[in-house]
Design a protein around this motif. Structure first.
Motif, PDB file in Angstrom:
ATOM      1  N   GLY A 173       8.897 -64.421   2.540  1.00 31.15           N
ATOM      2  CA  GLY A 173       7.621 -64.776   3.139  1.00 31.15           C
ATOM      3  C   GLY A 173       6.672 -63.603   3.239  1.00 31.15           C
ATOM      4  O   GLY A 173       5.448 -63.760   3.077  1.00 31.15           O
ATOM      5  N   GLY A 174       7.196 -62.406   3.496  1.00 35.35           N
ATOM      6  CA  GLY A 174       6.339 -61.231   3.567  1.00 35.35           C
ATOM      7  C   GLY A 174       5.662 -60.933   2.250  1.00 35.35           C
ATOM      8  O   GLY A 174       4.493 -60.512   2.212  1.00 35.35           O
ATOM      9  N   HIS A 175       6.373 -61.142   1.167  1.00 36.41           N
ATOM     10  CA  HIS A 175       5.781 -60.935  -0.153  1.00 36.41           C
ATOM     11  C   HIS A 175       4.706 -61.978  -0.443  1.00 36.41           C
ATOM     12  O   HIS A 175       3.696 -61.673  -1.098  1.00 36.41           O
ATOM     13  CB  HIS A 175       6.875 -60.973  -1.219  1.00 36.41           C
ATOM     14  CG  HIS A 175       7.800 -59.808  -1.159  1.00 36.41           C
ATOM     15  ND1 HIS A 175       8.939 -59.711  -1.919  1.00 36.41           N
ATOM     16  CD2 HIS A 175       7.754 -58.666  -0.413  1.00 36.41           C
ATOM     17  CE1 HIS A 175       9.558 -58.578  -1.660  1.00 36.41           C
ATOM     18  NE2 HIS A 175       8.858 -57.932  -0.746  1.00 36.41           N
TER      19      HIS A 175
ATOM     20  N   LEU B 227       2.763 -63.304   1.793  1.00 37.24           N
ATOM     21  CA  LEU B 227       1.588 -62.862   2.545  1.00 37.24           C
ATOM     22  C   LEU B 227       0.873 -61.731   1.816  1.00 37.24           C
ATOM     23  O   LEU B 227      -0.363 -61.667   1.818  1.00 37.24           O
ATOM     24  CB  LEU B 227       2.009 -62.415   3.947  1.00 37.24           C
ATOM     25  CG  LEU B 227       2.489 -63.522   4.889  1.00 37.24           C
ATOM     26  CD1 LEU B 227       2.935 -62.931   6.226  1.00 37.24           C
ATOM     27  CD2 LEU B 227       1.388 -64.550   5.107  1.00 37.24           C
ATOM     28  N   ALA B 228       1.644 -60.835   1.192  1.00 42.42           N
ATOM     29  CA  ALA B 228       1.030 -59.754   0.423  1.00 42.42           C
ATOM     30  C   ALA B 228       0.269 -60.304  -0.780  1.00 42.42           C
ATOM     31  O   ALA B 228      -0.830 -59.824  -1.108  1.00 42.42           O
ATOM     32  CB  ALA B 228       2.097 -58.758  -0.033  1.00 42.42           C
TER      33      ALA B 228
ATOM     34  N   ALA C  79      -1.078 -63.279  -0.907  1.00 44.40           N
ATOM     35  CA  ALA C  79      -2.276 -63.924  -0.365  1.00 44.40           C
ATOM     36  C   ALA C  79      -3.348 -62.891  -0.032  1.00 44.40           C
ATOM     37  O   ALA C  79      -4.552 -63.134  -0.252  1.00 44.40           O
ATOM     38  CB  ALA C  79      -1.911 -64.737   0.880  1.00 44.40           C
ATOM     39  N   ALA C  80      -2.935 -61.734   0.481  1.00 41.11           N
ATOM     40  CA  ALA C  80      -3.901 -60.679   0.767  1.00 41.11           C
ATOM     41  C   ALA C  80      -4.535 -60.161  -0.513  1.00 41.11           C
ATOM     42  O   ALA C  80      -5.752 -59.910  -0.560  1.00 41.11           O
ATOM     43  CB  ALA C  80      -3.213 -59.541   1.528  1.00 41.11           C
TER      44      ALA C  80
END
Length: 362
Positions: free
Chosen positions: A66-68, A70-71, A73-74
């Motif tokens: 999930g953190g990737h 979000l990255a 998406a950023a």
């Protein structure tokens, strides 16, 4: 009054004794449904065509942390923000926030409709008119931003392919498509230069007048020709004075999309060579510009995945990486742009209601 009468006659669907044109909404509706159906069939059959299954593809996508996501998406958001510099450069006085709103809402409409670019232009024009921009400035903005969008994307893609070919890292079976893209960029640049020259724009105006003379009044043709020449001059002045932010915005946007494409492939374990990555990205960008389906859905994914397979990527990883990338640049723009449009519309209605209440109290 004469101009208003001309507008009323043309808007009424007939000129003189010409018959009224029939409505084309049913036909367009059927074509839209066919376009969506074609895109859906192509996407549904894509894993099978490349020798994998939807279970394998979705499993690879689900394995991305999930953190990737979000990255990613950023990174997608930064790309959209960078393109807003092109829009603000094409229309002085347009704020960065409103430029981002135009980009999101226009993309949301374009990505869900076949040939949706025209509907996106209509929506953006309506929003700009409500922000107080005049028709000529909006026309200047529309032409300038679209010219730089097309030429910029073709230029970056053509330069990337040419550089890869010159370094000797381009597979032999893609040399012909590379030459075709470079030639397309050269032709587009030549046509743009001719169209924006004084003699070229005069010739185009005369051709339009010759074609339209039998369908609309001569006075209206003369006025349209005068407006076209004036608009050409305004577009040239805008490009000469604002070419730096215009170019920086579209080039950075395409490059960030390329980085996003590579990151998606890396996270799904489809790690091609740099040359294969460049070719797959260029194929996706070019095919997605063909309005056969909304945002080229189905065909762009198949083209990019086919290049990756030819470069040695595993079928499941290739399809998963391409679909993850397209989920950001196509699918995510629809709900985000739709929410932004709904918020803008609600805020506008609330502001109008407050002004009406204040006027009634006064």
């Amino acid at each position: 009054m004469e101009g208003d009468q001309d507008e009323a006659v043309v808007g009424g669907g007939h000129v003189g004794n010409l018959p009224r044109r029939p409505l084309l909404l049913p036909r367009r509706f059927v074509l839209g449904l066919a376009s969506f159906a074609l895109a859906g069939v192509c996407l549904w059959q894509l894993p099978r065509l490349v020798g994998t299954t939807w279970e394998a593809v979705l499993g690879l996508v689900d394995a991305v942390p999930g953190g990737h996501l979000l990255a990613l998406a950023a990174l997608w958001g930064i790309g959209l923000w960078s393109y807003s510099w092109t829009l603000t450069g094409a229309l002085p006085g347009l704020s960065q926030r409103r430029a981002l709103l135009l980009n999101l809402t226009g993309s949301a409409v374009s990505n869900v409709l076949p040939a949706g670019g025209a509907f996106g232009v209509w929506l953006n024009t309506s929003m700009l008119r409500r922000w107080g921009f005049g028709f000529r400035r909006i026309a200047d903005f529309t032409i300038t931003s679209n010219v730089f969008d097309v030429i910029g994307k073709l230029g970056v893609c053509g330069a990337a392919l040419a550089a890869t070919a010159l370094l000797g890292r381009l597979p032999a079976h893609v040399l012909a498509p590379t030459a075709g893209v470079v030639a397309l960029v050269a032709v587009a640049a030549t046509l743009a230069a001719v169209a924006f020259s004084r003699s070229g724009s005069a010739v185009l105006a005369r051709r339009v007048a010759a074609v339209g003379r039998r369908r609309v009044g001569l006075r209206r043709i003369v006025r349209c020709r005068r407006e076209a020449l004036a608009l050409r001059g305004q577009v040239r002045r805008t490009i000469r004075g604002r070419w730096r932010p215009l170019t920086a915005g579209v080039v950075s946007y395409v490059l960030l999309q390329g980085v996003l494409f590579g990151a998606c492939l890396h996270l799904t374990a489809a790690v091609p060579t740099l040359s294969v990555l460049v070719v797959a990205f260029v194929v996706d960008r070019l095919v997605s510009s063909v309005p056969l389906t909304p945002a080229g859905a189905g065909f762009a994914e198949a083209g990019a995945a086919g290049v990756l397979l030819a470069g040695g990527a595993a079928p499941g990883a290739a399809v998963a990486g391409v679909l993850l990338y397209r989920a950001f640049v196509v699918l995510l723009e629809v709900p985000v742009g739709g929410a932004a449009l709904a918020g803008w519309w609600a805020l506008r209605r609330r502001r109008r209601g407050r002004l009406g209440a204040e006027a009634g109290a006064a």
